[in-house]
Design a protein around this motif. Structure first.
Motif, short mmCIF file in Angstrom:
data_model
loop_
_atom_site.label_atom_id
_atom_site.label_comp_id
_atom_site.label_asym_id
_atom_site.label_seq_id
_atom_site.Cartn_x
_atom_site.Cartn_y
_atom_site.Cartn_z
N ASN A 480 0.82 -1.22 0.00
CA ASN A 480 0.00 0.00 0.00
C ASN A 480 0.85 1.27 0.00
OD1 ASN A 480 -3.10 -0.71 0.49
ND2 ASN A 480 -1.85 -2.23 1.57
N ASN A 481 2.12 1.11 -0.38
CA ASN A 481 3.05 2.23 -0.53
C ASN A 481 3.23 3.00 0.78
OD1 ASN A 481 4.87 3.56 -2.26
ND2 ASN A 481 3.46 5.27 -2.48
N LEU A 482 3.34 2.26 1.89
CA LEU A 482 3.62 2.86 3.19
C LEU A 482 5.06 2.56 3.58
CD1 LEU A 482 0.42 1.94 5.26
CD2 LEU A 482 0.85 4.02 3.94
N ASN A 483 5.63 3.43 4.38
CA ASN A 483 6.94 3.18 4.96
C ASN A 483 6.75 2.27 6.17
OD1 ASN A 483 9.17 3.61 6.94
ND2 ASN A 483 9.94 4.97 5.34
N PRO A 484 7.26 1.02 6.13
CA PRO A 484 6.98 0.08 7.22
C PRO A 484 7.40 0.57 8.60
CG PRO A 484 7.93 -1.06 5.34
CD PRO A 484 8.05 0.39 5.06
N PHE A 485 8.54 1.29 8.69
CA PHE A 485 8.99 1.75 10.01
C PHE A 485 8.02 2.76 10.60
CE2 PHE A 485 11.14 5.28 12.24
CZ PHE A 485 11.42 4.61 13.42
N TYR A 486 7.67 3.79 9.83
CA TYR A 486 6.78 4.82 10.36
C TYR A 486 5.37 4.28 10.59
CZ TYR A 486 10.37 8.32 9.51
OH TYR A 486 11.55 9.05 9.54
N LEU A 509 -6.72 2.59 11.16
CA LEU A 509 -5.31 2.21 11.16
C LEU A 509 -4.97 1.24 10.04
CD1 LEU A 509 -4.78 1.70 15.00
CD2 LEU A 509 -4.18 3.69 13.64
N LEU A 510 -5.94 0.82 9.25
CA LEU A 510 -5.68 -0.10 8.15
C LEU A 510 -4.77 0.56 7.12
CD1 LEU A 510 -9.23 -1.69 7.74
CD2 LEU A 510 -7.22 -2.70 8.82
N PRO A 511 -3.96 -0.22 6.42
CA PRO A 511 -2.94 0.36 5.52
C PRO A 511 -3.49 1.25 4.42
CG PRO A 511 -2.49 -1.96 5.91
CD PRO A 511 -3.84 -1.69 6.50
N TRP A 512 -4.74 1.09 4.04
CA TRP A 512 -5.31 1.91 2.97
C TRP A 512 -6.15 3.07 3.51
CZ3 TRP A 512 -6.05 -3.37 3.46
CH2 TRP A 512 -7.20 -3.77 4.14
N SER A 513 -6.14 3.27 4.84
CA SER A 513 -6.94 4.34 5.45
C SER A 513 -6.42 5.70 5.00
CB SER A 513 -6.89 4.23 6.97
OG SER A 513 -7.51 5.36 7.56
N GLU A 514 -7.33 6.59 4.66
CA GLU A 514 -6.95 7.92 4.22
C GLU A 514 -6.57 8.82 5.39
OE1 GLU A 514 -10.11 9.48 1.89
OE2 GLU A 514 -9.86 8.02 0.25
N THR A 515 -6.85 8.39 6.63
CA THR A 515 -6.53 9.20 7.79
C THR A 515 -5.12 8.97 8.33
OG1 THR A 515 -7.47 7.55 9.31
CG2 THR A 515 -8.97 9.25 8.46
N LEU A 516 -4.38 8.07 7.72
CA LEU A 516 -3.00 7.84 8.16
C LEU A 516 -2.18 9.10 7.93
CD1 LEU A 516 -2.25 4.26 6.77
CD2 LEU A 516 -2.75 4.88 9.13
N PRO A 517 -1.27 9.42 8.84
CA PRO A 517 -0.45 10.63 8.65
C PRO A 517 0.47 10.49 7.45
CG PRO A 517 0.34 9.34 10.52
CD PRO A 517 -0.94 8.72 10.10
N GLU A 518 0.83 11.64 6.88
CA GLU A 518 1.69 11.65 5.69
C GLU A 518 3.06 11.03 5.98
OE1 GLU A 518 1.12 12.42 2.48
OE2 GLU A 518 -0.96 12.50 3.14
N GLU A 519 3.47 11.08 7.24
CA GLU A 519 4.75 10.50 7.61
C GLU A 519 4.82 9.01 7.28
OE1 GLU A 519 7.45 10.65 11.63
OE2 GLU A 519 5.43 9.80 11.84
N CYS A 520 3.67 8.34 7.33
CA CYS A 520 3.63 6.89 7.08
C CYS A 520 3.73 6.56 5.59
CB CYS A 520 2.33 6.29 7.63
SG CYS A 520 2.21 6.35 9.43
N ARG A 521 3.48 7.54 4.75
CA ARG A 521 3.44 7.27 3.32
C ARG A 521 4.81 7.49 2.68
NH1 ARG A 521 -1.93 6.83 2.70
NH2 ARG A 521 -3.22 8.07 4.12
N ARG A 522 5.14 6.63 1.73
CA ARG A 522 6.40 6.78 1.03
C ARG A 522 6.33 8.00 0.13
NH1 ARG A 522 7.63 0.49 -0.59
NH2 ARG A 522 9.01 0.02 1.15
#
Length: 528
Positions: A480-486, A509-522
């Motif tokens: 889902n194009n997230l940074n695994p560490f963040y 908190l699901l990986p495709w949630s639009e509410t995840l902070p930008e820090e989590c996204r690659r």
């Protein structure tokens, strides 16, 4: 009478010699077959060990002697000597998108003012231009102690007049592990290093020690297992429910060595199972540790799933109920490439049946590559128009060649594999979601295989179960194009402070949630 007796004895001796000769001839055939089989295995193992792992064959590399015919392109324009082409080389350096937001540290070099004198006329020199050289500087990870100071308040007036004084405590986020100094970022970093970078805990211990931090691998292991059991298991189950809603799943499994409590290997071979969604659904990859390869594990994990299940030809998946099994054409193709790898160097590859079979696969995968951007309905429709005739032609070729081939040879195994799995191959035409190969699942399980080569085994079933959950979160985050560490850090900050009263409590908190902070996204897409 004596002559007749001698003749009969000679006839008996002759018959015995014929029988003995036939027996020896039969034994020779068996011995030659065994020798040929061992030679095939030796060549195949050598090819796997020293050759390319890919099962594809380059048409232009299979024969040196007919290079002219293969590379011939009649439609190619003749080279014009007077025509000069110029192509500017790609500029290298720090002007990459991933470097745009990095802080800049500027170091200036100048001549001291008293030395700013011309060597020719002794006049003062002035600044004419500036030359800039850019470098990418690495700052090692820094570790610090964070003190969570919670203040407690009371009322002075109530202390004087009331029998009971109210005490108010400032809110403070719950820790990941109660009574431990492990922070969300520390546990996320340990997991990231082990399950994303395949760095065993003993190496991480040495790295921390090099920077003056003493953290034992036993502590690291305890934190990883405890944190996964406390907080990741609920998210794993939530992802599993989402996966079972899909109508197409790919599956694979790989062996895993797990030790018992006394540190000895278990009697049975353990396995890590992988279940992955298709390209048209939610992007999910889930791992599950099980102590065996029994089909009951797949049946239990996929209980409630209704749709197409793609895998290799392992019969254990037959126990899964209410599903349509789909075969893998890449596995079928691999048998033929193995047959080519064991051929003698002087063999004419183009004339072999294995090479003829590979032409069908090359045609099928070439067609499939043109339909990636089509909708599911369009994909299914065009497959039945263009792909189906190729499959039928391949089946006719199999039925024609099979009686002429030795069954136990590599080529015989290749043909028998395709024929025995033909119904599973044909199911690819039933739905546009189905893939021609199960390579997606094999790619998804590869990070585990790489990690297994580094840390060799799991010390306990608890550790293996924790590893399965963490691999699931890490690989699903990557998909889902997230940074695994963040993402892991954010999970350990949020889940301990989330009331898990309903299954939907974790949806944000699901990986495709639009509410995840930008820090989590690659910042940009990367290959897995």
């Amino acid at each position: 009478m004596k002559n007749i007796t001698e003749v009969k004895e000679l006839q008996l001796n002759n018959d015995d010699l014929k029988n003995e000769n036939a027996k020896l001839q039969h034994e020779l055939e068996i011995a030659n077959a065994k020798i040929k089989w061992y030679e095939e295995q030796f060549k195949l193992n050598s090819a796997k060990k020293y050759g390319k792992s890919s099962d594809s064959f380059d048409e232009e590399q299979i024969s040196f002697f007919n290079e002219a015919e293969i590379t011939q392109r009649p439609e190619k324009e003749e080279l014009v000597l007077e025509k000069i082409t110029y192509e500017r080389s790609k500029k290298r350096g720090t002007n990459k998108p991933s470097f745009e937001d990095l802080p800049i540290e500027r170091i200036e070099y100048q001549i001291p003012e008293e030395e700013q004198v011309c060597g020719e006329c002794n006049s003062k020199i002035h600044e004419m231009s500036v030359e800039i050289r850019k470098e990418l500087k690495v700052i090692p990870a820094q570790v610090c102690i964070v003190e969570h100071v919670r203040k407690v308040y009371s009322c002075r007036q109530c202390e004087k007049t009331a029998d009971k004084t109210p005490i108010i405590t400032a809110p403070m986020p719950a820790p990941v592990i109660s009574g431990s100094f492990a922070s969300p970022s520390l546990i996320a970093y340990l997991m990231y290093q082990k399950y994303f970078a395949a760095l065993p805990l003993d190496r991480q211990e040495k790295i921390f020690r090099d920077f003056g931090i003493e953290i034992s691998k036993q502590n690291m292991s305890n934190w990883i297992i405890k944190a996964s059991e406390l907080w990741l298991e609920s998210l794993f189950e939530r992802l599993r429910k989402e996966l079972l809603k899909e109508t197409f799943i790919q599956a694979d499994e790989s062996p895993l060595r797990v030790l018992t409590k006394d540190g000895k290997p278990t009697d049975s071979k353990s396995y890590m199972w992988l279940y992955k969604s298709g390209n048209f659904g939610r992007k999910i990859s889930l791992y599950e540790y099980q102590p065996s390869r029994s089909g009951k594990h797949a049946r239990k994990f996929l209980e409630g799933f209704h749709g197409f299940l793609q895998s290799d030809d392992y019969a254990g998946y037959n126990s899964v109920e209410d599903i349509t099994r789909v075969g893998c054409l890449a596995h079928a193709r691999r048998y033929y490439t193995d047959a080519l790898k064991i051929l003698p160097k002087e063999a004419e590859i183009e004339s072999t049946n294995a090479h003829k079979a590979l032409k069908y696969f090359r045609q099928m995968f070439h067609l499939e590559s043109k339909w990636k951007d089509l909708s599911l309905d369009e994909r299914q429709k065009i497959r039945n128009i263009e792909l189906k005739p190729v499959l039928e032609a391949y089946l006719s070729w199999l039925q024609e060649v099979q009686p002429k081939i030795v069954k136990k040879s590599k080529l015989g195994q290749a043909i028998n594999y395709s024929l025995s799995n033909w119904e599973l191959f044909n199911n690819i035409l039933k739905d546009g979601q189905c893939e021609l190969s199960n390579n997606g699942a094999e790619r998804a399980i590869k990070p585990f295989v790489i990690g297994r080569k580094n840390y060799l085994f799991c010390k306990s079933p608890h550790g293996a179960k924790a590893s399965a959950m963490i691999y699931s979160i890490v690989e699903t985050a990557k998909m889902n194009n997230l940074n695994p560490f963040y993402y892991l850090k954010y999970l350990f900050e949020q889940i301990p402070n989330t009331k898990l009263t309903a299954p939907e409590a974790l949806d944000h908190l699901l990986p495709w949630s639009e509410t995840l902070p930008e820090e989590c996204r690659r910042l940009f897409n990367t290959k897995k």
